[in-house]
Write a protein that holds these residues in place. Structure first.
Motif, short mmCIF file in Angstrom:
data_model
loop_
_atom_site.label_atom_id
_atom_site.label_comp_id
_atom_site.label_asym_id
_atom_site.label_seq_id
_atom_site.Cartn_x
_atom_site.Cartn_y
_atom_site.Cartn_z
N ASP A 103 0.82 -1.21 0.00
CA ASP A 103 0.00 0.00 0.00
C ASP A 103 0.86 1.26 0.00
O ASP A 103 0.40 2.33 -0.43
N PHE A 104 2.10 1.15 0.47
CA PHE A 104 2.97 2.32 0.57
C PHE A 104 3.68 2.65 -0.74
O PHE A 104 4.58 3.48 -0.77
N GLY A 105 3.24 2.01 -1.82
CA GLY A 105 3.70 2.38 -3.15
C GLY A 105 2.55 2.74 -4.07
O GLY A 105 2.72 2.86 -5.28
N LYS A 106 1.35 2.94 -3.50
CA LYS A 106 0.14 3.20 -4.29
C LYS A 106 -0.42 4.57 -3.92
O LYS A 106 -0.79 4.80 -2.77
N PRO A 107 -0.50 5.48 -4.88
CA PRO A 107 -0.93 6.85 -4.56
C PRO A 107 -2.27 6.94 -3.84
O PRO A 107 -2.41 7.75 -2.92
N ALA A 196 6.25 0.67 -9.22
CA ALA A 196 6.75 0.05 -10.45
C ALA A 196 5.72 -0.96 -10.94
O ALA A 196 5.07 -1.64 -10.13
N ARG A 197 5.59 -1.08 -12.25
CA ARG A 197 4.48 -1.86 -12.81
C ARG A 197 4.89 -3.21 -13.37
O ARG A 197 4.12 -3.83 -14.09
N TYR A 198 6.09 -3.66 -13.01
CA TYR A 198 6.59 -4.89 -13.62
C TYR A 198 6.96 -5.92 -12.56
O TYR A 198 7.12 -5.62 -11.39
N ALA A 199 7.12 -7.15 -13.02
CA ALA A 199 7.23 -8.31 -12.14
C ALA A 199 8.55 -8.34 -11.35
O ALA A 199 9.59 -7.85 -11.80
N VAL A 200 8.47 -8.99 -10.18
CA VAL A 200 9.62 -9.20 -9.30
C VAL A 200 9.61 -10.66 -8.85
O VAL A 200 8.56 -11.20 -8.51
N PRO A 502 -1.76 -1.55 -12.54
CA PRO A 502 -1.98 -2.99 -12.42
C PRO A 502 -2.61 -3.38 -11.08
O PRO A 502 -2.83 -4.56 -10.83
N TRP A 503 -2.86 -2.41 -10.21
CA TRP A 503 -3.42 -2.71 -8.89
C TRP A 503 -4.72 -1.95 -8.70
O TRP A 503 -4.91 -0.85 -9.23
N PRO A 504 -5.66 -2.48 -7.94
CA PRO A 504 -6.90 -1.75 -7.66
C PRO A 504 -6.64 -0.54 -6.77
O PRO A 504 -5.69 -0.51 -6.00
N LYS A 505 -7.49 0.44 -6.89
CA LYS A 505 -7.37 1.63 -6.04
C LYS A 505 -7.78 1.29 -4.61
O LYS A 505 -8.31 0.21 -4.33
N ALA A 506 -7.54 2.22 -3.72
CA ALA A 506 -7.87 2.01 -2.31
C ALA A 506 -9.38 1.82 -2.15
O ALA A 506 -10.17 2.55 -2.74
N PRO A 507 -9.81 0.85 -1.34
CA PRO A 507 -11.24 0.59 -1.16
C PRO A 507 -11.93 1.70 -0.40
O PRO A 507 -11.32 2.40 0.42
#
Length: 524
Positions: A103-107, A196-200, A502-507
């Protein structure tokens, strides 16, 4: 003469000490403890919770027939908060684990905290480091102090970067599996490292990357079986926390799946059957290696499913505090201590395993930080009623709605339900009980103010897009790992429409899981 409250606390402490010593000295004492946790499984997916239909879970059903089912066992409504509560015996808001590491990488999540997306010195957007506080005492540390060998197999989800935040920095002697939220079952990568939007890559043994082919459900079972076998002839008791990523997404059908890979229902069923077979293999290993009679075996689930139909007869899903998000299947088996084929009423919470495991291990309950878990040895093993009358799922400042259960009633935001009379939560009765609503609201407010300060989260993940999780694992990254990650990244989108991620926004709100696509609500 002692004041009443002091006398009461002394009596409780003496009782806990007596029970702990009694378990430590009794025949068949100091049991091995195996705690198996499923991921995102619905209430009605185990066959024992829907006996009127054909079962996909014969091994879960067998376990239930051999043990005791908990009828009102609760967790938090998302993966990481539940895991933190289990490990620390404390509500997740006390450790800020109601906010996940990613969550600490999602605006949109950061905006709810009044924080902005961080950037490295070179100007690249990156994630702020967030994890379970190392000052927390974990159940692994407590059992290790009591002389147990401790192992984490599977999903961690309480820190994926600094070594002190990884399992072996939090009390585990042995680690195998993945650190972050949800790997691909085959290629072992996390789809993105927000922002970042790519795989790890995220597959490790004793905190070093490991190259293994195979389906993660099978691999976790393989490793658990090997570890159980390795304990033969060793008098040291063991604690194994086996946290499968099954049946969490992505929807990866298991090997040999004969159906249509685009049939989501068929894939989900196959993933459930695959997990059940893995559970059965662990059960067989316990018996085959002579550990069954003195092993406390617990099977539970971390939070509700992504589809409400899997929660029936309850309302809600993962990411909500409706019953479908927080009431979970749970079975306890300990031959000679738990009557087979039984069920237990009363409130139980995931944090209760913390003091309960310490008691049966003859461990030390003394620690600096107070816990919210209640010792359930009497309720589980002596026929006593659960001493729990209250559960706090979330408070103000959490991602989800402040929610409290007290007795038969649950306050969720401004809604009030009588769970005993209306377990499906169809009728909001808040207007009929204004005094109770006010009382529970005040209770949430008071407890919520006990949350410690978050701080400004100054530590950053650098590089923002690593090839593999684990700061120390960045040294001498093997070529096989780079090749695997590059192959996955080559298949990922290279362009995104403004605001899409690639991730859902905050609920937001009660129906938090019903989000609108993958658009991040904060666009910079």
């Amino acid at each position: 003469m002692l004041p009443c409250r002091l006398f009461f606390l002394l009596a409780i402490a003496t009782s806990t000490l007596f029970v702990s010593v009694a378990f430590a000295d009794a025949p068949g004492s100091r049991p091995n403890i195996i705690f198996v946790l499923a991921d995102d499984m619905g209430w009605n997916q185990p066959g024992f919770n829907h006996p009127e239909e054909a079962s996909l879970t014969p091994n879960m059903d067998k376990l239930a027939a051999e043990g005791m089912r908990l009828n009102e066992f609760y967790t938090h409504s998302v993966c990481a908060p539940t895991r933190a509560a289990f490990l620390t015996g404390r509500y997740s808001f006390r450790t800020w684990s109601d906010w996940r590491t990613e969550d600490f990488g999602k605006p949109s999540y950061l905006a709810k905290l009044g924080l902005e997306l961080a950037h490295t010195k070179s100007g690249e957007p990156t994630r702020r480091i967030h994890a379970l506080d190392t000052n927390e005492r974990t159940i692994a540390e407590a059992l290790k102090e009591a002389g147990y060998f401790t192992a984490l197999l599977g999903k961690w989800h309480l820190g994926e970067w600094l070594p002190e935040h990884l399992p072996m920095g939090q009390g585990f002697d042995y680690q195998y599996g993945h650190y972050a939220w949800g790997i691909d079952y085959y290629n072992k990568t996390i789809v993105h490292n927000a922002p970042a939007r790519y795989a790890v890559y995220d597959w490790h043994r004793n905190q070093q990357p490991v190259d293994e082919d195979g389906y993660s459900t099978d691999l976790i079972a393989d490793e658990t079986v090997r570890l159980i076998e390795s304990r033969q002839g060793n008098d040291q008791p063991f604690f194994m926390y086996v946290a499968f990523n099954a049946v969490h997404g992505p929807l990866n059908p298991p090997p040999g799946f004969p159906g249509d890979p685009n049939d989501a229902d068929a894939v989900r069923d196959a993933m459930l059957e695959s997990f059940d077979k893995a559970l059965g293999r662990i059960e067989q290993a316990i018996e085959k290696n002579g550990f069954q009679e003195n092993t406390l075996f617990v099977f539970a689930n971390d939070n509700g499913p992504v589809l409400e139909e899997m929660s029936k007869p309850f309302r809600g899903t993962k990411n909500t505090t409706f019953e479908g998000g927080v009431r979970q299947p749970c079975v306890i088996r300990w031959p000679g201590h738990v009557a087979p084929g039984t069920s237990k009423d009363g409130l139980f919470f995931i944090a209760d395993f913390f003091p309960t495991f310490i008691t049966v291990a003859g461990g030390n309950h003394k620690q600096e930080r107070a816990i919210d878990g209640l010792d359930m040895t009497g309720a589980f093993f002596s026929g006593e009623q659960s001493p729990r009358n209250e559960i706090i799922y979330d408070v103000a400042g959490s991602v989800r709605l402040p929610t409290i259960r007290r007795g038969d009633f649950k306050l969720m935001g401004e809604m009030l339900f009588n769970i005993a009379q209306d377990p499906a939560e169809q009728t909001d009765i808040a207007i009929k009980h204004p005094r109770l609503v006010a009382e529970l609201t005040e209770r949430l407010d008071v407890v919520g103010k006990e949350r410690p300060p978050l701080g400004d989260k100054p530590l950053l993940m650098d590089p923002p897009l690593p090839y593999v999780y684990g700061e120390q694992e960045q040294k001498d990254i093997p070529q096989w790992l780079i090749d695997k990650v590059e192959a996955v990244r080559a298949t990922q989108p290279k362009e995104w429409a403004p605001g899409e991620t690639p991730w859902p926004k905050a609920p937001q709100g009660a129906e938090a899981s019903k989000m609108d696509g993958l658009r991040d609500e904060i666009v910079k």
